[in-house]
Design a protein around this motif. Sequence first.
Motif, PDB file in Angstrom:
ATOM      1  N   ALA A 141      38.672  45.695  34.693  1.00  0.00           N
ATOM      2  CA  ALA A 141      38.116  46.664  33.736  1.00  0.00           C
ATOM      3  C   ALA A 141      38.879  46.641  32.420  1.00  0.00           C
ATOM      4  O   ALA A 141      38.272  46.703  31.341  1.00  0.00           O
ATOM      5  CB  ALA A 141      38.137  48.059  34.347  1.00  0.00           C
ATOM      6  N   LEU A 142      40.206  46.553  32.480  1.00  0.00           N
ATOM      7  CA  LEU A 142      40.993  46.510  31.244  1.00  0.00           C
ATOM      8  C   LEU A 142      40.737  45.243  30.442  1.00  0.00           C
ATOM      9  O   LEU A 142      40.675  45.275  29.213  1.00  0.00           O
ATOM     10  CB  LEU A 142      42.479  46.625  31.568  1.00  0.00           C
ATOM     11  CG  LEU A 142      42.972  48.004  32.042  1.00  0.00           C
ATOM     12  CD1 LEU A 142      44.435  47.940  32.429  1.00  0.00           C
ATOM     13  CD2 LEU A 142      42.738  49.038  30.977  1.00  0.00           C
ATOM     14  N   GLU A 143      40.579  44.120  31.101  1.00  0.00           N
ATOM     15  CA  GLU A 143      40.306  42.861  30.404  1.00  0.00           C
ATOM     16  C   GLU A 143      38.922  42.859  29.784  1.00  0.00           C
ATOM     17  O   GLU A 143      38.706  42.274  28.730  1.00  0.00           O
ATOM     18  CB  GLU A 143      40.474  41.670  31.346  1.00  0.00           C
ATOM     19  CG  GLU A 143      41.898  41.340  31.680  1.00  0.00           C
ATOM     20  CD  GLU A 143      42.712  40.918  30.461  1.00  0.00           C
ATOM     21  OE1 GLU A 143      42.135  40.348  29.516  1.00  0.00           O
ATOM     22  OE2 GLU A 143      43.916  41.181  30.460  1.00  0.00           O
ATOM     23  N   ASN A 159      40.244  36.887  33.674  1.00  0.00           N
ATOM     24  CA  ASN A 159      39.883  37.796  34.764  1.00  0.00           C
ATOM     25  C   ASN A 159      40.382  37.318  36.125  1.00  0.00           C
ATOM     26  O   ASN A 159      40.236  38.037  37.108  1.00  0.00           O
ATOM     27  CB  ASN A 159      38.367  37.973  34.826  1.00  0.00           C
ATOM     28  CG  ASN A 159      37.824  38.691  33.627  1.00  0.00           C
ATOM     29  OD1 ASN A 159      38.435  39.626  33.128  1.00  0.00           O
ATOM     30  ND2 ASN A 159      36.675  38.261  33.150  1.00  0.00           N
ATOM     31  N   ARG A 167      37.404  45.490  28.624  1.00  0.00           N
ATOM     32  CA  ARG A 167      37.432  46.391  27.472  1.00  0.00           C
ATOM     33  C   ARG A 167      38.081  45.740  26.265  1.00  0.00           C
ATOM     34  O   ARG A 167      37.777  46.087  25.136  1.00  0.00           O
ATOM     35  CB  ARG A 167      38.194  47.667  27.804  1.00  0.00           C
ATOM     36  CG  ARG A 167      37.407  48.585  28.701  1.00  0.00           C
ATOM     37  CD  ARG A 167      38.051  49.911  28.804  1.00  0.00           C
ATOM     38  NE  ARG A 167      37.928  50.584  27.501  1.00  0.00           N
ATOM     39  CZ  ARG A 167      38.580  51.654  27.186  1.00  0.00           C
ATOM     40  NH1 ARG A 167      39.423  52.199  28.043  1.00  0.00           N
ATOM     41  NH2 ARG A 167      38.434  52.219  26.005  1.00  0.00           N
ATOM     42  N   ARG A 168      38.992  44.813  26.515  1.00  0.00           N
ATOM     43  CA  ARG A 168      39.736  44.179  25.413  1.00  0.00           C
ATOM     44  C   ARG A 168      38.873  43.253  24.648  1.00  0.00           C
ATOM     45  O   ARG A 168      38.017  42.670  24.668  1.00  0.00           O
ATOM     46  CB  ARG A 168      40.943  43.433  25.934  1.00  0.00           C
ATOM     47  CG  ARG A 168      41.815  42.992  24.827  1.00  0.00           C
ATOM     48  CD  ARG A 168      43.102  42.354  25.146  1.00  0.00           C
ATOM     49  NE  ARG A 168      43.570  42.350  26.496  1.00  0.00           N
ATOM     50  CZ  ARG A 168      44.469  41.489  26.909  1.00  0.00           C
ATOM     51  NH1 ARG A 168      44.927  40.579  26.104  1.00  0.00           N
ATOM     52  NH2 ARG A 168      44.929  41.519  28.123  1.00  0.00           N
ATOM     53  N   VAL A 183      41.140  47.616  38.321  1.00  0.00           N
ATOM     54  CA  VAL A 183      41.678  48.118  37.048  1.00  0.00           C
ATOM     55  C   VAL A 183      41.965  46.955  36.092  1.00  0.00           C
ATOM     56  O   VAL A 183      41.652  47.037  34.900  1.00  0.00           O
ATOM     57  CB  VAL A 183      42.945  48.970  37.300  1.00  0.00           C
ATOM     58  CG1 VAL A 183      43.699  49.225  36.016  1.00  0.00           C
ATOM     59  CG2 VAL A 183      42.575  50.269  37.976  1.00  0.00           C
ATOM     60  N   LEU A 184      42.539  45.871  36.595  1.00  0.00           N
ATOM     61  CA  LEU A 184      42.809  44.714  35.739  1.00  0.00           C
ATOM     62  C   LEU A 184      41.531  44.133  35.144  1.00  0.00           C
ATOM     63  O   LEU A 184      41.472  43.806  33.952  1.00  0.00           O
ATOM     64  CB  LEU A 184      43.529  43.623  36.530  1.00  0.00           C
ATOM     65  CG  LEU A 184      45.037  43.692  36.582  1.00  0.00           C
ATOM     66  CD1 LEU A 184      45.587  42.575  37.459  1.00  0.00           C
ATOM     67  CD2 LEU A 184      45.634  43.590  35.199  1.00  0.00           C
TER      68      LEU A 184
END
Length: 88
Positions: free
Chosen positions: A83-85, A35, A87-88, A80-81
């Motif tokens: 949030a995407l991490e 993150n 979710r992964r 956004v970064l």
Amino acid sequence: MTMGQASEIPPLDGAADISRSKESQQGEVLADSKNWAGFALVFFGVLATAIAFIALWMDQLSLGLIAVAVAAVGIAGGTVLIALERRR
């Protein structure tokens, strides 16, 4: 625990640990290095916001507008970064 009772030893057979939740705990998200790129972008976005406020307060319109654009990209991109991490 009272005197005379043996302390409980956790199982070593790979059984599921039901005492721990799957939700992230305090500080766990910040400690995870995946993150850090998102947090760095958000940090620089907030820093650019402060620069934009100071520049616009000093009537430096062009510098202020550039700083606003950098702040918007930094804060949005970092969010956004992160949030995407997550979710992964």
